[in-house]
Design an enzyme around this catalytic site. Structure first.
Site, short mmCIF file in Angstrom:
data_model
loop_
_atom_site.label_atom_id
_atom_site.label_comp_id
_atom_site.label_asym_id
_atom_site.label_seq_id
_atom_site.Cartn_x
_atom_site.Cartn_y
_atom_site.Cartn_z
N LEU A 91 140.96 -10.28 60.78
CA LEU A 91 139.67 -9.64 60.58
C LEU A 91 138.63 -10.29 61.50
O LEU A 91 138.54 -11.52 61.55
CB LEU A 91 139.22 -9.83 59.12
CG LEU A 91 137.84 -9.24 58.82
CD1 LEU A 91 137.92 -7.74 58.66
CD2 LEU A 91 137.24 -9.88 57.57
N LYS A 140 138.45 -3.43 58.15
CA LYS A 140 138.11 -4.00 56.84
C LYS A 140 138.25 -2.89 55.79
O LYS A 140 137.27 -2.29 55.35
CB LYS A 140 136.68 -4.57 56.88
CG LYS A 140 136.41 -5.64 55.81
CD LYS A 140 135.12 -6.40 56.09
CE LYS A 140 134.70 -7.27 54.92
NZ LYS A 140 135.54 -8.44 54.69
N GLU A 164 144.97 -16.26 58.71
CA GLU A 164 143.63 -16.53 58.17
C GLU A 164 143.75 -16.69 56.66
O GLU A 164 144.86 -16.61 56.12
CB GLU A 164 142.65 -15.42 58.54
CG GLU A 164 143.08 -14.02 58.09
CD GLU A 164 142.20 -12.92 58.69
OE1 GLU A 164 141.00 -13.15 58.94
OE2 GLU A 164 142.73 -11.81 58.91
N TYR A 167 134.85 -1.31 53.82
CA TYR A 167 133.79 -1.99 53.08
C TYR A 167 133.19 -3.14 53.87
O TYR A 167 133.70 -3.53 54.91
CB TYR A 167 134.34 -2.51 51.74
CG TYR A 167 135.20 -3.76 51.86
CD1 TYR A 167 136.50 -3.69 52.35
CD2 TYR A 167 134.69 -5.00 51.49
CE1 TYR A 167 137.27 -4.85 52.47
CE2 TYR A 167 135.46 -6.16 51.61
CZ TYR A 167 136.75 -6.07 52.10
OH TYR A 167 137.50 -7.20 52.22
#
Lengths: 273, 273
Positions: free
Chosen positions: A197, A140, A173, A28
């Site tokens: 990511l 992702k 993160e 996505y």
């Protein structure tokens, strides 16, 4: 059987047979627009193509996705919009390997995105959570349960975002954001790797740092180092740069958004014009 | 926008707003029946309750799930059936933290399950794949993309199942099965931990081993040790005990299902009567 209604497979909407639902077998993107212009569309499409390739979903042409995104954005007429889309491998009765004739499913949603001025002005508070995610966070994908567990834990603690910490005590993160520290005027952030990511916002924040003459240090840092930092901030598509003023109960700096963070936010805004 | 059809949120079937689809925010079970009797229903329901609790999905009563499973099984009239069901946290426009009024979604499918006599008679061949999964594989969640990547890789190599190997070279389990080795008449299997699914079939295989006087060694072992084993086998609900005769191209034993594996399969069958 959907809830308590029984029906044959043939009568099920294909959404109930989506491999995205059974396996999270899809990828996505989330984009936003500023004042009628979609931000960083090509960067998002490039990352999306990488995600598709990484999990070997074929038969999706980015050249077909682009006009869908721009077309619906024009049609919706929302100046400041959040656009989400995903592609899954397709629909079929649950079967791990996947059939040969699967046709990918595309889903896109668009809605208004009010500017979170309160968070930007006052800063947000965050808490830490173990990074339970898989080993390919550079993809992702729709496998987001560990992120959900983290952000739900943060919400219970009255926090706005969960910052993920690996087995060795290093911050990777945020559960849905890139995470930065400012120390002695330098911007610190985890280096990109399979457990991070490749955040589009991260890239623009680093560019903003360069533009205002801040040195960027791409190196892992611990929760202790975060607590001791002069400033903390997150970067996320839907809110761009947001100051962090409290971390696991520890007040950061003087408890107000710092000057470097504000300068980065200001510089970032120029990209969006 | 579903494929190329545009509609308002209100017109979307709730399956398109399922948190199971966006986040894999749900847990599942797969059961089977033998000759008109559901096997190990209580064990599966107990594990399901544990999975629900682990990700804090509330408002689902196992006492309501049980009659749905038995009811549809009776109605379907399939003597040898595969029953899949999952519960997700609910449907709403995509929002990580989740709204307060979410109502969990239940989905169940039932279909015939032919006995895989070929695999049981001849054995299967397997290949290894890195264990990329998250750190809570003890939760039977809908985040299965790493399993899918593994089994698709195996299929490309002409293999039937992928055996997952962690960073240190230890085998954890199969992408959709428990994995066992027989060495000097002892049954070896990874100990249960956060990186292993508490497989119901695994439990029955260990019980079968006890019943036939095999010593069970719950200890991690490497791919090299697997290759050198006398026999290899997998355990999975849909196929119970299946011999493995080739592992990453190496023939195991004499390339035929071994005597211990056959004895375990025979003993296992008694539980199902």
């Amino acid at each position: 059987m959907v809830d308590d209604k029984i029906m044959p497979f043939e009568q099920l909407d294909k959404a109930y047979l989506d491999r995205g639902l059974y396996f999270g077998d899809g990828v996505y993107e989330v984009l936003r627009s500023y004042d009628g212009r979609i931000f960083a569309l090509e960067e998002h499409l490039r990352r999306f193509a990488n995600s598709l390739a990484a999990i070997e979903i074929t038969g999706v042409d980015i050249a077909d996705i682009r006009p869908r995104v721009t077309g619906i954005f024009e049609k919706a007429g929302i100046a400041n919009a959040k656009i989400y889309f995903h592609v899954t491998r397709g629909s079929e009765p649950r079967y791990h390997k996947g059939g040969k004739d699967l046709k990918p499913n595309f889903l896109l949603t668009i809605c208004g995105l009010p500017d979170d001025t309160k968070a930007k002005t006052n800063g947000i508070i965050v808490s830490t959570y173990p990074d339970l995610r898989w080993k390919r966070c550079d993809i992702k994908s729709l496998n987001l349960l560990p992120n959900i567990m983290a952000v739900r834990d943060a919400a219970k603690k009255g926090c706005d975002e969960a910052i993920l910490v690996d087995d060795k005590g290093f911050i990777t993160e945020g559960s849905g954001s890139a995470f930065f520290a400012v120390r002695s005027g330098e911007l610190c952030v985890s280096p990109l790797a399979a457990n991070i990511l490749p955040s589009i916002t991260r890239g623009f924040v680093l560019r903003a740092a360069g533009d205002i003459g801040m040195k960027v240090v791409e190196k892992q840092f611990t929760t202790q180092q975060a607590i001791a930092a002069d400033e903390l901030l997150i970067g996320v598509t839907t809110r761009d740069v947001v100051p962090v003023v409290k971390f696991d109960g520890h007040i950061i700096g003087d408890g107000k958004p710092g000057k470097y963070t504000n300068a980065l936010a200001c510089e970032f805004r120029k990209f969006t014009k």
